[in-house]
Design an enzyme around this catalytic site. Structure first.
Site, PDB file in Angstrom:
ATOM      1  N   THR A   1       0.856  -1.192   0.000  1.00  0.00           N
ATOM      2  CA  THR A   1       0.000   0.000   0.000  1.00  0.00           C
ATOM      3  C   THR A   1       0.891   1.241   0.000  1.00  0.00           C
ATOM      4  O   THR A   1       2.019   1.214   0.483  1.00  0.00           O
ATOM      5  CB  THR A   1      -0.923   0.038   1.239  1.00  0.00           C
ATOM      6  N   GLY A   2       0.347   2.330  -0.556  1.00  0.00           N
ATOM      7  CA  GLY A   2       1.076   3.605  -0.507  1.00  0.00           C
ATOM      8  C   GLY A   2       2.357   3.588  -1.318  1.00  0.00           C
ATOM      9  O   GLY A   2       3.368   4.141  -0.884  1.00  0.00           O
TER      10      GLY A   2
ATOM     11  N   TYR B   1      -1.539  11.837  14.527  1.00  0.00           N
ATOM     12  CA  TYR B   1      -0.607  11.066  13.695  1.00  0.00           C
ATOM     13  C   TYR B   1       0.222  10.109  14.573  1.00  0.00           C
ATOM     14  O   TYR B   1       0.361   8.927  14.253  1.00  0.00           O
ATOM     15  CB  TYR B   1       0.316  12.024  12.937  1.00  0.00           C
TER      16      TYR B   1
ATOM     17  N   SER C   1      -1.755   7.161  15.658  1.00  0.00           N
ATOM     18  CA  SER C   1      -1.960   6.179  14.580  1.00  0.00           C
ATOM     19  C   SER C   1      -0.684   5.368  14.354  1.00  0.00           C
ATOM     20  O   SER C   1      -0.734   4.183  13.998  1.00  0.00           O
ATOM     21  CB  SER C   1      -2.401   6.873  13.290  1.00  0.00           C
ATOM     22  N   LYS C   2       0.478   5.991  14.573  1.00  0.00           N
ATOM     23  CA  LYS C   2       1.742   5.278  14.392  1.00  0.00           C
ATOM     24  C   LYS C   2       2.024   4.344  15.580  1.00  0.00           C
ATOM     25  O   LYS C   2       2.651   3.300  15.412  1.00  0.00           O
ATOM     26  CB  LYS C   2       2.878   6.286  14.180  1.00  0.00           C
TER      27      LYS C   2
ATOM     28  N   GLY D   1      13.110   7.365   9.285  1.00  0.00           N
ATOM     29  CA  GLY D   1      13.844   8.624   9.355  1.00  0.00           C
ATOM     30  C   GLY D   1      12.869   9.736   8.996  1.00  0.00           C
ATOM     31  O   GLY D   1      11.681   9.485   8.757  1.00  0.00           O
TER      32      GLY D   1
END
Ligand SMILES: NC(=O)c1ccc[n+]([C@@H]2O[C@H](COP(=O)([O-])OP(=O)(O)OC[C@H]3O[C@@H](n4cnc5c(N)ncnc54)[C@H](OP(=O)(O)O)[C@@H]3O)[C@@H](O)[C@H]2O)c1
Length: 287
Positions: free
Chosen positions: A9-10, A169, A172-173, A200
């Site tokens: 994905t992505g 964010y 979610s990580k 990174g």
């Protein structure tokens, strides 16, 4: 052995595209899940310019709709009874609060919940490959999980406090790390491994550049501070392709170094809590 299969994905830009290109160069057939088929086709062309014989299938899959992810994943599981590599990489940082069609805050929905549904449906195919020759799940997480709120599951939709993009964010990580760890525990001893990484701080499209001052600041950061997508994709490529990493399960890479995750992310109870919350939120999309 037939050509190994990788679902990514992505991959239409940034870290995912560089990773996908390396996976194609290693001989995998790529199944690229993209929200825009046009962007997917452009990515296919760029990859095939470098890897001439790359086998690439573009599959439309907006990760902000659980129904779309379920339909796509069910079809993939039917078409591919064996999948050797899953890279859960698509991600977003949402400056403004919004919810998806499923009524879930967008960064949690895209970065975690959509990947939960995708992985759920692909697990039988991944396990089949794992039993035969070994298989891998790689999650693109982030150092941002170190500053996440460990109680985030109590308020997924930000109904109790004011929305803050960096915290949403980070949460979610954290979910990416917890999900990777939970899968690693469940899969221990099988031929399927689950690992995650922080790439990174990378010059990609994830940094917001809509307003003039954002363009200025991000432009300067990209020029003088952020690393290139090629550098950022190194841990992804390592976890996906390095022969030794096929035997490692539940590790976190911080760039190219193995590193401890946040202490509360190691807590099996928190990992289980995310799993159970995900089962509850995605209940209609797991059959
Ligand atoms: N860049 C960094 O400094 C950094 C640091 C730590 C972690 N990460 C993580 O790295 C991963 C890749 O991001 P990146 O930095 O390479 O940024 P990027 O270039 O913006 O790539 C993000 C990818 O996710 C896709 N995506 C976003 N929302 C989606 C949706 N709703 N449905 C389907 N696909 C969607 C994008 O598709 P479109 O092309 O259609 O937009 C794109 O392919 C993310 O998980 C991010 O959290 C990045």
């Amino acid at each position: 052995m037939s050509q190994p299969i990788a679902v990514i994905t992505g991959a239409t830009s940034g870290i995912g595209e560089i990773g996908a290109r390396a996976v194609a160069a290693a001989g995998y057939e790529l199944l690229l899940l993209c929200r825009s088929p046009d962007k997917g086709e452009a990515t296919r062309e760029r990859i095939q310019t470098e890897v001439h014989d790359a086998a690439i299938r573009i599959i439309e899959c907006p990760m902000d709709s659980l129904a779309a992810v379920r339909d796509c994943a069910v079809q993939l599981a039917r078409d591919y009874p064996r999948i050797d590599l899953l890279i859960n990489n698509a991600g977003t940082a949402e400056m403004q609060y919004s919810r998806t069609v499923d009524g879930i805050e967008r960064s949690f929905a895209v970065n975690h919940l959509a990947h939960f549904v995708l992985t759920w449906h692909l697990l039988p195919s991944l396990k089949a490959a794992g039993d035969a020759d070994g298989a891998r799940i790689v999650h693109t997480a982030s150092e941002a999980h170190y500053v996440a709120n460990k109680d985030f599951l109590d308020d997924i939709n930000w109904e109790k406090g004011r929305y803050f993009v960096f915290r949403a964010y980070s949460n979610s990580k954290l979910a990416n790390v917890l999900f990777s760890q939970k899968l690693a525990r469940e899969l221990e001893g099988s031929g399927l491994v689950s690992n995650c990484f922080h790439p990174g701080r990378v010059a990609t499209n994830i940094w917001p550049e809509r307003r003039w001052y954002e363009k200025l600041v991000i432009g300067l950061l990209k020029k003088f501070y952020l690393i290139s997508p090629e550098q950022g994709a190194r841990p992804l490529i390592h976890l996906a392709l390095d022969p030794d990493m096929g035997r490692r399960n539940g590790v976190f890479y911080f760039e190219m170094q193995e590193k401890d995750i946040k202490s509360f992310a190691k807590d099996p109870a928190l990992q289980d809590a995310l799993w159970n919350k995900s089962l509850e939120l995605a209940a209609d999309y797991l059959d």
